[in-house]
Scaffold this motif. Structure first.
Motif, PDB file in Angstrom:
ATOM      1  N   GLY A   1       0.692  -1.193   0.010  1.00 46.08           N
ATOM      2  CA  GLY A   1       0.131  -0.053  -0.180  1.00 46.08           C
ATOM      3  C   GLY A   1       0.858   1.170   0.112  1.00 46.08           C
ATOM      4  O   GLY A   1       2.212   1.322  -0.244  1.00 46.08           O
ATOM      5  N   PHE A   2       0.335   2.378   0.511  1.00 42.80           N
ATOM      6  CA  PHE A   2       0.660   3.595   0.484  1.00 42.80           C
ATOM      7  C   PHE A   2       1.788   3.958   1.728  1.00 42.80           C
ATOM      8  O   PHE A   2       2.459   4.785   1.541  1.00 42.80           O
ATOM      9  N   GLY A   3       1.450   3.157   2.685  1.00 42.33           N
ATOM     10  CA  GLY A   3       2.030   3.419   4.040  1.00 42.33           C
ATOM     11  C   GLY A   3       1.723   4.891   4.574  1.00 42.33           C
ATOM     12  O   GLY A   3       2.587   5.644   5.092  1.00 42.33           O
ATOM     13  N   LEU A   4       0.662   5.299   4.255  1.00 44.52           N
ATOM     14  CA  LEU A   4       0.089   6.661   4.778  1.00 44.52           C
ATOM     15  C   LEU A   4       0.284   6.815   6.169  1.00 44.52           C
ATOM     16  O   LEU A   4      -0.311   5.935   7.096  1.00 44.52           O
ATOM     17  N   SER A   5       0.488   7.989   6.721  1.00 42.20           N
ATOM     18  CA  SER A   5       0.286   8.297   8.100  1.00 42.20           C
ATOM     19  C   SER A   5      -1.199   8.346   8.540  1.00 42.20           C
ATOM     20  O   SER A   5      -1.990   8.501   7.564  1.00 42.20           O
ATOM     21  N   PHE A   6      -1.674   8.363   9.790  1.00 44.85           N
ATOM     22  CA  PHE A   6      -3.072   8.375  10.161  1.00 44.85           C
ATOM     23  C   PHE A   6      -3.570   9.808   9.687  1.00 44.85           C
ATOM     24  O   PHE A   6      -4.752   9.678   9.145  1.00 44.85           O
ATOM     25  N   GLY A   7      -3.063  10.898   9.716  1.00 46.59           N
ATOM     26  CA  GLY A   7      -3.200  12.139   9.110  1.00 46.59           C
ATOM     27  C   GLY A   7      -3.947  11.881   7.732  1.00 46.59           C
ATOM     28  O   GLY A   7      -4.686  12.587   7.272  1.00 46.59           O
ATOM     29  N   GLU A   8      -2.679  11.464   6.987  1.00 45.88           N
ATOM     30  CA  GLU A   8      -2.741  11.313   5.600  1.00 45.88           C
ATOM     31  C   GLU A   8      -4.101  10.283   4.903  1.00 45.88           C
ATOM     32  O   GLU A   8      -4.713  10.833   4.304  1.00 45.88           O
ATOM     33  N   ALA A   9      -4.298   9.466   5.806  1.00 46.02           N
ATOM     34  CA  ALA A   9      -5.340   8.367   5.543  1.00 46.02           C
ATOM     35  C   ALA A   9      -6.646   9.099   5.691  1.00 46.02           C
ATOM     36  O   ALA A   9      -7.433   9.225   4.962  1.00 46.02           O
ATOM     37  N   GLY A  10      -6.687   9.903   6.798  1.00 43.95           N
ATOM     38  CA  GLY A  10      -7.884  10.626   7.184  1.00 43.95           C
ATOM     39  C   GLY A  10      -8.189  11.735   6.084  1.00 43.95           C
ATOM     40  O   GLY A  10      -9.499  12.103   5.728  1.00 43.95           O
ATOM     41  N   GLU A  11      -7.181  12.348   5.547  1.00 45.94           N
ATOM     42  CA  GLU A  11      -7.419  13.300   4.539  1.00 45.94           C
ATOM     43  C   GLU A  11      -7.980  12.755   3.270  1.00 45.94           C
ATOM     44  O   GLU A  11      -8.896  13.342   2.863  1.00 45.94           O
ATOM     45  N   VAL A  12      -7.441  11.729   2.858  1.00 42.78           N
ATOM     46  CA  VAL A  12      -8.161  11.025   1.818  1.00 42.78           C
ATOM     47  C   VAL A  12      -9.556  10.799   1.902  1.00 42.78           C
ATOM     48  O   VAL A  12     -10.231  10.812   0.844  1.00 42.78           O
ATOM     49  N   LEU A  13      -9.981  10.038   2.966  1.00 39.82           N
ATOM     50  CA  LEU A  13     -11.298   9.618   3.160  1.00 39.82           C
ATOM     51  C   LEU A  13     -12.059  10.947   3.346  1.00 39.82           C
ATOM     52  O   LEU A  13     -13.263  10.791   2.724  1.00 39.82           O
TER      53      LEU A  13
ATOM     54  N   CYS B   1     -13.473  -5.890  13.381  1.00 42.07           N
ATOM     55  CA  CYS B   1     -14.951  -6.177  12.868  1.00 42.07           C
ATOM     56  C   CYS B   1     -15.244  -5.163  11.759  1.00 42.07           C
ATOM     57  O   CYS B   1     -14.719  -4.068  11.782  1.00 42.07           O
ATOM     58  N   PRO B   2     -15.654  -5.788  10.600  1.00 39.33           N
ATOM     59  CA  PRO B   2     -16.013  -4.883   9.506  1.00 39.33           C
ATOM     60  C   PRO B   2     -16.983  -3.710   9.681  1.00 39.33           C
ATOM     61  O   PRO B   2     -16.868  -2.651   8.999  1.00 39.33           O
ATOM     62  N   LEU B   3     -17.816  -4.112  10.659  1.00 36.92           N
ATOM     63  CA  LEU B   3     -18.716  -2.726  11.300  1.00 36.92           C
ATOM     64  C   LEU B   3     -17.894  -1.609  11.772  1.00 36.92           C
ATOM     65  O   LEU B   3     -18.251  -0.474  11.452  1.00 36.92           O
ATOM     66  N   ALA B   4     -16.889  -2.184  12.489  1.00 33.83           N
ATOM     67  CA  ALA B   4     -16.100  -0.925  13.060  1.00 33.83           C
ATOM     68  C   ALA B   4     -15.316  -0.089  12.047  1.00 33.83           C
ATOM     69  O   ALA B   4     -15.002   1.027  12.026  1.00 33.83           O
ATOM     70  N   ALA B   5     -14.580  -1.183  11.228  1.00 30.96           N
ATOM     71  CA  ALA B   5     -13.958  -0.284   9.853  1.00 30.96           C
ATOM     72  C   ALA B   5     -14.969   0.370   9.128  1.00 30.96           C
ATOM     73  O   ALA B   5     -14.366   1.611   8.872  1.00 30.96           O
ATOM     74  N   GLY B   6     -16.146  -0.086   8.595  1.00 32.70           N
ATOM     75  CA  GLY B   6     -16.889   0.743   8.094  1.00 32.70           C
ATOM     76  C   GLY B   6     -17.610   2.143   8.776  1.00 32.70           C
ATOM     77  O   GLY B   6     -17.558   3.044   8.041  1.00 32.70           O
ATOM     78  N   ALA B   7     -17.837   1.759  10.033  1.00 34.49           N
ATOM     79  CA  ALA B   7     -18.280   3.021  10.743  1.00 34.49           C
ATOM     80  C   ALA B   7     -17.295   3.920  10.790  1.00 34.49           C
ATOM     81  O   ALA B   7     -17.526   5.351  10.745  1.00 34.49           O
ATOM     82  N   THR B   8     -16.059   3.614  10.783  1.00 32.73           N
ATOM     83  CA  THR B   8     -14.928   4.547  11.042  1.00 32.73           C
ATOM     84  C   THR B   8     -14.804   5.458   9.556  1.00 32.73           C
ATOM     85  O   THR B   8     -14.547   6.514   9.595  1.00 32.73           O
ATOM     86  N   VAL B   9     -14.605   4.671   8.491  1.00 33.84           N
ATOM     87  CA  VAL B   9     -14.494   5.288   7.043  1.00 33.84           C
ATOM     88  C   VAL B   9     -16.048   6.128   6.890  1.00 33.84           C
ATOM     89  O   VAL B   9     -15.804   7.252   6.305  1.00 33.84           O
ATOM     90  N   ARG B  10     -16.830   5.710   7.250  1.00 34.77           N
ATOM     91  CA  ARG B  10     -18.003   6.687   7.180  1.00 34.77           C
ATOM     92  C   ARG B  10     -17.944   7.936   8.019  1.00 34.77           C
ATOM     93  O   ARG B  10     -18.380   8.823   7.508  1.00 34.77           O
ATOM     94  N   ALA B  11     -17.361   7.810   9.174  1.00 31.38           N
ATOM     95  CA  ALA B  11     -17.229   9.159   9.959  1.00 31.38           C
ATOM     96  C   ALA B  11     -16.494  10.042   9.127  1.00 31.38           C
ATOM     97  O   ALA B  11     -16.577  11.182   9.334  1.00 31.38           O
ATOM     98  N   PHE B  12     -15.202   9.755   8.842  1.00 31.51           N
ATOM     99  CA  PHE B  12     -14.543  10.615   7.692  1.00 31.51           C
ATOM    100  C   PHE B  12     -15.440  11.124   6.764  1.00 31.51           C
ATOM    101  O   PHE B  12     -15.130  12.361   6.452  1.00 31.51           O
ATOM    102  N   GLN B  13     -15.991  10.223   6.025  1.00 32.99           N
ATOM    103  CA  GLN B  13     -16.830  10.756   4.894  1.00 32.99           C
ATOM    104  C   GLN B  13     -17.908  11.726   5.385  1.00 32.99           C
ATOM    105  O   GLN B  13     -17.983  12.940   4.665  1.00 32.99           O
TER     106      GLN B  13
END
Length: 329
Positions: free
Chosen positions: A51-63, A176-188
């Motif tokens: 992958g890209f090896g993004l930092s936490f802040g960079e990944a959040g910016e993309v989302l 849990c996929p629900l935790a992963a999905g809930a997190t990316v939805r929060a950024f969106q």
């Protein structure tokens, strides 16, 4: 630099016509091909995982950027699914992927069978990251059929799937996929609220009523301040959820996700009210964001599930443990 590249890509391909087509249930192959060429489906993976090896802040910016453009295709779901697959040691998706949890599915005699409700773009996915109990399954497209068509509040496909698959790719569940999905939805949600705030500021500055711009009225200024406050809360809440997911803390995900979802509802209401009747129409771009906010608010557990999770933890902590629980989030 990555954010600039994504911005240019979305400006090229995600115009009103493309958004309209997606709302009619049409897949956008040109956009998806460019998303894959850019490597976005692998953005949450480390460099060792390809992958890209993004930092936490960079990944959040993309989302957040994908939320700001109301990306209609399941890009964030694919990013989160690939992260799960990589951690679990399963093959990565070769196209779009979905995320789901369905504990009532049966794994018997080497087969996985049952129903999975309302999967984003379910008929167009290469595979599904599906959790059943403590096991993660990588279900290929040949392992399910669409049994019921459905749409979300932003008019995009959410079909229900009948899984009937001979198990050949499974691993212990990393998270849990629900935790992963809930997190990316929060950024969106944070990204969409940013777009809604910008549009609302522009509308109230240029719309004149009773001889002056709407923005000159004190009550409108109060509402704009509240909308900006909801954006700030959603941004901080998404960061909280992201940090919690990285350390395997579902309670932190619950707290961050729940506050972001609350901001989605409040922010959409304020933006719509400030635009007046035009904000409800398809002719105005605001509806791309308000309907997306309502959709994302209710997916991957919804407010009730995460509020119940948080409330249960508070009750179990008791009087002496409640404040330490809060400060550890």
């Amino acid at each position: 630099m990555l954010a600039d590249m994504i911005e240019r890509l979305l400006d090229r391909h995600l115009d009103d016509a493309a958004q309209g087509a997606a709302r009619e249930g049409q897949w956008l192959p040109t956009l998806w091909a460019e998303v894959e060429d850019m490597g976005l489906p692998l953005a949450l993976l480390t460099e060792d995982q390809g992958g890209f090896g993004l930092s936490f802040g960079e990944a959040g910016e993309v989302l957040r950027l994908l939320g700001r453009h109301a990306m209609p295709l399941p890009v964030v779901e694919t990013m989160a699914a690939n992260q799960l697959f990589a951690i679990a040691g399963l093959p990565l998706a070769e196209g779009a992927a979905g995320l789901a949890r369905a504990d009532d599915l049966k794994a018997e005699g080497g087969k996985l069978t049952g129903m999975v409700a309302r999967v984003a773009w379910g008929d167009h996915l290469d595979c599904l990251a599906l959790a059943v109990g403590d096991t993660l399954y990588r279900v290929p497209r040949s392992g399910w059929s669409v049994t019921e068509e459905g749409t979300s509040m932003n008019f995009q496909p959410r079909p229900s799937l009948a899984v009937d698959w001979t198990i050949d790719a499974s691993a212990p569940l990393p998270h849990c996929p629900l935790a992963a999905g809930a997190t990316v939805r929060a950024f969106q949600i944070a990204g969409a609220l940013e777009a809604a705030l910008d549009m609302t500021l522009e509308h109230t500055a240029t719309r004149v009523q009773f001889g002056k711009p709407l923005q000159k009225n004190q009550v409108v200024q109060h509402e704009l301040a509240k909308l900006a406050g909801e954006l700030a809360c959603a941004t901080a809440a998404a960061d909280l959820a992201g940090e919690a997911l990285a350390r395997g803390d579902d309670l932190g995900v619950a707290a961050g996700s729940l506050r972001a979802r609350e901001a989605a509802g409040n922010g959409a209401s304020i933006a719509t009210q400030m635009h007046g009747a035009i904000g409800f129409t398809r002719e105005h771009r605001l509806h791309l964001y308000t309907t997306a906010l309502w959709t994302w608010r209710d997916e991957f557990g919804g407010q009730v599930m995460w509020a119940t999770r948080l409330g249960r933890a508070a009750v179990e902590a008791g009087g002496d443990g409640y404040w330490p629980m809060v400060t550890e989030l």
